[in-house]
Design an enzyme around this catalytic site. Sequence first.
Site: not given
Length: 320
Positions: A145, A148-149
């Site tokens: 992701c 997200c990261d």
Amino acid sequence: MFAMQGIDFSSAEHHKVVIVGTGPAGLTAAIYAARANLSPLVIQGPQPGGQLITTTDVENYPGFPDGIMGPEMMQKFEAQAERFGANLRWGMVTEVDFSERPFKLVVDEEKPILADTVIISTGASAKYLGLENESRLLGKGVSACATCDGAFFRNQDLAIVGGGDTAMEEALFLTRFATKVYVIHRRNEFRASQIMQDRVMNHEKIEVLWNTVVEDVLGDTLVEGLAIRNTETGKARTLPVQGFFVAIGHQPNTDIFKDWLDMDETGYIQTQPDSTYTNVEGIFACGDAQDHVYRQAITAAGTGCMAAIDAERWLADQEA
Ligand code: NDP
């Protein structure tokens, strides 16, 4: 007394509607079922809130002209469901028996629950390459992701594998942070939409490695590089990167239902045209567990609404 793997259902809780999964589909189904006075029990699953929990800005959900963070949006969904009496419960459905009504469900391998109807909204999960070091270094430089990261990888060299729209979108997103982004694809053409391909191909920070496979993820405690191979020349080499993103598609979370429900070859639950009815009367499916085409929060919410209405009408027909 009936039993499933030694579990006693004789004094099990009995609910009219049990919803399995709490992404946009499950929580929308919960809002509708709760407002229909069906007091649904909602089993939250391993990632309450679903895939949006791992997303940052959601900019395409109508009603939020300035965008909203994925986790915040899912908290709002939850609050709305609870406001009308949905009963959200931690846990994971580990086994089901849909052979007769009431249907049987087991939560966390021990808790028996009986249901007149079940709405399945278990969603889908990111696929991984299946390399041993990929799972060992998950969260230590390996991620599925980018949204997200990505921000953890400022001024670093990164690689992403995949040739679909997700890979393109995430590669472009990663350029906000990275010094360089390698897009690794196993063929010599992408399957992504042309506009996304063009953006990737024209981006100065992105280099595409065609006909290339990832054979290993290197690094002791953190990702330090990838062992890659060109499938045309057979040449293997090390690609030094500090982050490795996997964007090779999703797998529906439907394994526990496979003995009971019709599915396509990938595991997406098949529903009847224009409805959320499955092949078992009283079992309904919605969201990414049955939709491999649109896979959007708004479409998941739409089918969640349909599932609750289908379940409500089906229950009313049974009681008539
Ligand atoms: P896709 O299935 O479209 O693409 C998966 C990619 O991963 C393919 O290029 C595939 O290669 C590659 N791949 C699969 N397995 C492996 C493997 N084991 N090793 C190496 N590569 C592998 O998935 P996406 O998640 O990209 O997209 C899913 C759907 O969502 C699509 O319909 C897409 O259009 C849509 N989507 C739309 C977006 C938008 O409109 N903004 C954003 C994101 C997704 P190969 O091509 O060789 O099969």
